[in-house]
Motif scaffolding. Structure first.
Motif, PDB file in Angstrom:
ATOM      1  N   LEU A   1      -0.949  -3.634 -15.255  1.00  9.12           N
ATOM      2  CA  LEU A   1       0.501  -3.621 -15.057  1.00  9.12           C
ATOM      3  C   LEU A   1       0.949  -4.806 -14.202  1.00  9.12           C
ATOM      4  O   LEU A   1       1.982  -5.427 -14.469  1.00  9.12           O
ATOM      5  CB  LEU A   1       0.927  -2.306 -14.410  1.00  9.12           C
ATOM      6  N   LYS A   2       0.163  -5.129 -13.190  1.00  7.18           N
ATOM      7  CA  LYS A   2       0.491  -6.281 -12.343  1.00  7.18           C
ATOM      8  C   LYS A   2       0.406  -7.585 -13.135  1.00  7.18           C
ATOM      9  O   LYS A   2       1.225  -8.497 -12.950  1.00  7.18           O
ATOM     10  CB  LYS A   2      -0.438  -6.326 -11.133  1.00  7.18           C
ATOM     11  N   GLN A   3      -0.576  -7.670 -14.022  1.00  7.08           N
ATOM     12  CA  GLN A   3      -0.689  -8.851 -14.877  1.00  7.08           C
ATOM     13  C   GLN A   3       0.499  -8.948 -15.826  1.00  7.08           C
ATOM     14  O   GLN A   3       0.966 -10.043 -16.145  1.00  7.08           O
ATOM     15  CB  GLN A   3      -2.006  -8.797 -15.660  1.00  7.08           C
ATOM     16  N   ALA A   4       0.987  -7.796 -16.266  1.00 10.02           N
ATOM     17  CA  ALA A   4       2.120  -7.768 -17.188  1.00 10.02           C
ATOM     18  C   ALA A   4       3.403  -8.239 -16.507  1.00 10.02           C
ATOM     19  O   ALA A   4       4.248  -8.872 -17.138  1.00 10.02           O
ATOM     20  CB  ALA A   4       2.305  -6.357 -17.740  1.00 10.02           C
ATOM     21  N   VAL A   5       3.558  -7.939 -15.218  1.00  9.60           N
ATOM     22  CA  VAL A   5       4.754  -8.360 -14.486  1.00  9.60           C
ATOM     23  C   VAL A   5       4.912  -9.873 -14.543  1.00  9.60           C
ATOM     24  O   VAL A   5       6.020 -10.397 -14.735  1.00  9.60           O
ATOM     25  CB  VAL A   5       4.688  -7.896 -13.011  1.00  9.60           C
ATOM     26  N   VAL A   6       3.798 -10.577 -14.412  1.00  7.10           N
ATOM     27  CA  VAL A   6       3.818 -12.047 -14.416  1.00  7.10           C
ATOM     28  C   VAL A   6       4.283 -12.588 -15.767  1.00  7.10           C
ATOM     29  O   VAL A   6       4.919 -13.639 -15.846  1.00  7.10           O
ATOM     30  CB  VAL A   6       2.416 -12.600 -14.070  1.00  7.10           C
ATOM     31  N   LYS A   7       3.985 -11.846 -16.834  1.00 13.07           N
ATOM     32  CA  LYS A   7       4.325 -12.306 -18.183  1.00 13.07           C
ATOM     33  C   LYS A   7       5.783 -12.025 -18.545  1.00 13.07           C
ATOM     34  O   LYS A   7       6.305 -12.621 -19.478  1.00 13.07           O
ATOM     35  CB  LYS A   7       3.415 -11.622 -19.210  1.00 13.07           C
ATOM     36  N   GLU A   8       6.405 -11.104 -17.811  1.00 11.42           N
ATOM     37  CA  GLU A   8       7.772 -10.706 -18.142  1.00 11.42           C
ATOM     38  C   GLU A   8       8.782 -11.380 -17.226  1.00 11.42           C
ATOM     39  O   GLU A   8       8.436 -12.024 -16.234  1.00 11.42           O
ATOM     40  CB  GLU A   8       7.917  -9.183 -18.037  1.00 11.42           C
ATOM     41  N   LYS A   9      10.040 -11.192 -17.530  1.00 12.71           N
ATOM     42  CA  LYS A   9      11.113 -11.701 -16.686  1.00 12.71           C
ATOM     43  C   LYS A   9      12.326 -10.785 -16.816  1.00 12.71           C
ATOM     44  O   LYS A   9      12.411  -9.970 -17.743  1.00 12.71           O
ATOM     45  CB  LYS A   9      11.485 -13.128 -17.082  1.00 12.71           C
TER      46      LYS A   9
ATOM     47  N   LEU B   1      14.997  -7.925 -16.714  1.00 14.18           N
ATOM     48  CA  LEU B   1      14.954  -6.468 -16.714  1.00 14.18           C
ATOM     49  C   LEU B   1      13.556  -5.940 -17.000  1.00 14.18           C
ATOM     50  O   LEU B   1      13.118  -4.956 -16.392  1.00 14.18           O
ATOM     51  CB  LEU B   1      15.938  -5.911 -17.748  1.00 14.18           C
ATOM     52  N   SER B   2      12.831  -6.589 -17.918  1.00 15.42           N
ATOM     53  CA  SER B   2      11.488  -6.131 -18.281  1.00 15.42           C
ATOM     54  C   SER B   2      10.546  -6.206 -17.089  1.00 15.42           C
ATOM     55  O   SER B   2       9.755  -5.283 -16.840  1.00 15.42           O
ATOM     56  CB  SER B   2      10.938  -6.970 -19.432  1.00 15.42           C
ATOM     57  N   ALA B   3      10.638  -7.293 -16.330  1.00 11.51           N
ATOM     58  CA  ALA B   3       9.812  -7.432 -15.128  1.00 11.51           C
ATOM     59  C   ALA B   3      10.204  -6.395 -14.082  1.00 11.51           C
ATOM     60  O   ALA B   3       9.344  -5.796 -13.416  1.00 11.51           O
ATOM     61  CB  ALA B   3       9.941  -8.844 -14.568  1.00 11.51           C
ATOM     62  N   ASP B   4      11.508  -6.164 -13.942  1.00  7.79           N
ATOM     63  CA  ASP B   4      11.992  -5.173 -12.982  1.00  7.79           C
ATOM     64  C   ASP B   4      11.483  -3.775 -13.331  1.00  7.79           C
ATOM     65  O   ASP B   4      11.123  -2.992 -12.441  1.00  7.79           O
ATOM     66  CB  ASP B   4      13.519  -5.169 -12.949  1.00  7.79           C
ATOM     67  N   LEU B   5      11.459  -3.449 -14.615  1.00  8.69           N
ATOM     68  CA  LEU B   5      10.965  -2.136 -15.047  1.00  8.69           C
ATOM     69  C   LEU B   5       9.489  -1.955 -14.706  1.00  8.69           C
ATOM     70  O   LEU B   5       9.068  -0.890 -14.240  1.00  8.69           O
ATOM     71  CB  LEU B   5      11.176  -1.968 -16.550  1.00  8.69           C
ATOM     72  N   LEU B   6       8.711  -3.001 -14.926  1.00  3.99           N
ATOM     73  CA  LEU B   6       7.286  -2.934 -14.601  1.00  3.99           C
ATOM     74  C   LEU B   6       7.076  -2.768 -13.097  1.00  3.99           C
ATOM     75  O   LEU B   6       6.197  -2.020 -12.662  1.00  3.99           O
ATOM     76  CB  LEU B   6       6.572  -4.186 -15.100  1.00  3.99           C
ATOM     77  N   LYS B   7       7.899  -3.439 -12.317  1.00  3.86           N
ATOM     78  CA  LYS B   7       7.810  -3.293 -10.860  1.00  3.86           C
ATOM     79  C   LYS B   7       8.156  -1.870 -10.434  1.00  3.86           C
ATOM     80  O   LYS B   7       7.550  -1.317  -9.504  1.00  3.86           O
ATOM     81  CB  LYS B   7       8.737  -4.292 -10.173  1.00  3.86           C
ATOM     82  N   LEU B   8       9.133  -1.253 -11.118  1.00  2.00           N
ATOM     83  CA  LEU B   8       9.485   0.137 -10.824  1.00  2.00           C
ATOM     84  C   LEU B   8       8.344   1.088 -11.193  1.00  2.00           C
ATOM     85  O   LEU B   8       8.086   2.066 -10.488  1.00  2.00           O
ATOM     86  CB  LEU B   8      10.757   0.524 -11.572  1.00  2.00           C
ATOM     87  N   ILE B   9       7.672   0.793 -12.307  1.00  2.00           N
ATOM     88  CA  ILE B   9       6.520   1.609 -12.715  1.00  2.00           C
ATOM     89  C   ILE B   9       5.417   1.526 -11.654  1.00  2.00           C
ATOM     90  O   ILE B   9       4.799   2.534 -11.298  1.00  2.00           O
ATOM     91  CB  ILE B   9       5.992   1.136 -14.089  1.00  2.00           C
ATOM     92  N   LEU B  10       5.187   0.323 -11.143  1.00  2.00           N
ATOM     93  CA  LEU B  10       4.184   0.138 -10.091  1.00  2.00           C
ATOM     94  C   LEU B  10       4.611   0.822  -8.789  1.00  2.00           C
ATOM     95  O   LEU B  10       3.785   1.414  -8.087  1.00  2.00           O
ATOM     96  CB  LEU B  10       3.941  -1.351  -9.864  1.00  2.00           C
ATOM     97  N   LYS B  11       5.903   0.754  -8.479  1.00  2.12           N
ATOM     98  CA  LYS B  11       6.417   1.427  -7.282  1.00  2.12           C
ATOM     99  C   LYS B  11       6.268   2.936  -7.418  1.00  2.12           C
ATOM    100  O   LYS B  11       5.892   3.628  -6.468  1.00  2.12           O
ATOM    101  CB  LYS B  11       7.878   1.058  -7.058  1.00  2.12           C
ATOM    102  N   ASN B  12       6.548   3.445  -8.611  1.00  5.09           N
ATOM    103  CA  ASN B  12       6.380   4.873  -8.890  1.00  5.09           C
ATOM    104  C   ASN B  12       4.920   5.294  -8.663  1.00  5.09           C
ATOM    105  O   ASN B  12       4.647   6.344  -8.074  1.00  5.09           O
ATOM    106  CB  ASN B  12       6.791   5.166 -10.332  1.00  5.09           C
ATOM    107  N   ALA B  13       3.997   4.450  -9.132  1.00  7.48           N
ATOM    108  CA  ALA B  13       2.569   4.749  -8.971  1.00  7.48           C
ATOM    109  C   ALA B  13       2.170   4.761  -7.498  1.00  7.48           C
ATOM    110  O   ALA B  13       1.369   5.608  -7.061  1.00  7.48           O
ATOM    111  CB  ALA B  13       1.734   3.719  -9.733  1.00  7.48           C
ATOM    112  N   GLU B  14       2.733   3.852  -6.730  1.00  5.86           N
ATOM    113  CA  GLU B  14       2.414   3.793  -5.303  1.00  5.86           C
ATOM    114  C   GLU B  14       2.957   5.011  -4.565  1.00  5.86           C
ATOM    115  O   GLU B  14       2.271   5.609  -3.720  1.00  5.86           O
ATOM    116  CB  GLU B  14       2.992   2.510  -4.704  1.00  5.86           C
ATOM    117  N   ILE B  15       4.189   5.416  -4.879  1.00  5.63           N
ATOM    118  CA  ILE B  15       4.777   6.608  -4.254  1.00  5.63           C
ATOM    119  C   ILE B  15       3.985   7.859  -4.630  1.00  5.63           C
ATOM    120  O   ILE B  15       3.711   8.716  -3.787  1.00  5.63           O
ATOM    121  CB  ILE B  15       6.253   6.763  -4.678  1.00  5.63           C
ATOM    122  N   ALA B  16       3.597   7.947  -5.915  1.00  4.65           N
ATOM    123  CA  ALA B  16       2.824   9.100  -6.379  1.00  4.65           C
ATOM    124  C   ALA B  16       1.499   9.200  -5.634  1.00  4.65           C
ATOM    125  O   ALA B  16       1.073  10.291  -5.229  1.00  4.65           O
ATOM    126  CB  ALA B  16       2.578   8.985  -7.882  1.00  4.65           C
ATOM    127  N   ARG B  17       0.850   8.061  -5.444  1.00  6.93           N
ATOM    128  CA  ARG B  17      -0.452   8.046  -4.758  1.00  6.93           C
ATOM    129  C   ARG B  17      -0.316   8.431  -3.290  1.00  6.93           C
ATOM    130  O   ARG B  17      -1.082   9.250  -2.780  1.00  6.93           O
ATOM    131  CB  ARG B  17      -1.087   6.656  -4.881  1.00  6.93           C
TER     132      ARG B  17
END
Length: 277
Positions: free
Chosen positions: A32-40, A42-58
């Protein structure tokens, strides 16, 4: 001969259910972190939110997704192991305990067509057992959400059909799924066996973390990944370069008159954990 109490299996399955529901695997986070670099944008923002969600869940022990899924359990039982107790009951007891203690949503209904009454404990699990050398039990728990599972497909190709037809089928499956499977996806692909084994291979492929050891199929995984990402469905279906994070293929010998292919997508919340007794 090693004797293992069924209770140990129950406790491990329960722990893995809770861990899988709250803690995204490190390799999935890396992708997912690698994917963030490839996007820009809204798409990049969504991936960052997915990663933030994962961090909060953990950190706070919240489920990664409200759909805590069907518990799919893979057991590799050593031939020198004797399990003292009922294996099927031990696994279901583990799922029951894990979903209760982890405060996870129960999603399984007993009758698929008519009453559809919730079993209220997320059992029964979907259980796959294989026997291997050794004196240990290896357990993998995959929590499979309903949205991505509903976009799965299987097709019985003719042996005369070639690689192009198969790749086209897999790509079309992802295209038809669109946002319903919650991309970016991990794609499990089964090729070979018979009708039922092929579907199992696609599900089993989702338990992998690395490329196929056979270079021909490793290259095919990369080709499919490239074609799927060229669809530009993107994170959550809102467009972008990353529709899938990885493609894993499992194969088996098949009848000379058959060529079955199955596709089993998994959402961005690819929840799998493993342990050993």
């Amino acid at each position: 001969m090693k004797i293992i109490k069924a209770e140990k299996l129950t406790n491990l399955v329960a722990a893995l259910c809770i861990e899988a529901a709250h803690n995204l695997p490190s390799n999935q986070v890396k992708l997912l972190k690698q994917a963030v670099v490839k996007e820009k944008g809204l798409s990049a923002d969504l991936l960052k939110l997915i990663l933030k969600n994962a961090e909060i869940a953990r950190k706070d022990l919240y489920p990664l997704c409200q759909d805590t899924g069907t518990a799919v359990v893979f057991l590799e039982i050593g031939q020198n192991v004797f399990i003292d107790g009922d294996v099927n009951k031990a696994v279901d007891d583990g799922v029951r305990k894990g979903f209760k203690d982890g405060y996870l949503r129960k999603s399984i209904v007993s009758c698929p067509l008519f009453k559809r009454e919730n079993t209220k404990d997320n059992t029964p699990a979907v259980l796959h057992i294989s026997f291997v050398k050794g004196d240990k039990i290896k357990v993998k728990v995959l929590l499979k959400g309903g949205g991505a599972e509903n976009t799965s497909r299987i097709k019985m190709f003719a042996p005369a059909d070639g690689k192009k037809e198969i790749v086209d089928f897999i790509v079309q499956t992802v295209k038809e799924a669109g946002a319903k499977a919650c991309p970016p996806l991990t794609l499990g692909v089964g090729i070979g066996g018979d009708f039922e084994q092929c579907a199992f291979l696609a599900k089993k492929a989702l338990t992998r973390k690395s490329k196929n050891k056979n270079k021909l199929y490793a290259d095919l995984e990369e080709e499919i990944l490239s074609r799927v990402n060229a669809l530009k469905i993107g994170p959550q279906g809102l467009g972008g370069r990353v529709t899938a994070l990885a493609v894993y293929i499992e194969t088996a010998p098949c009848h000379m008159a058959s060529l079955p292919v199955a596709v089993n997508p998994c959402c961005h919340s690819h929840r799998i954990k493993e342990g050993e007794i």
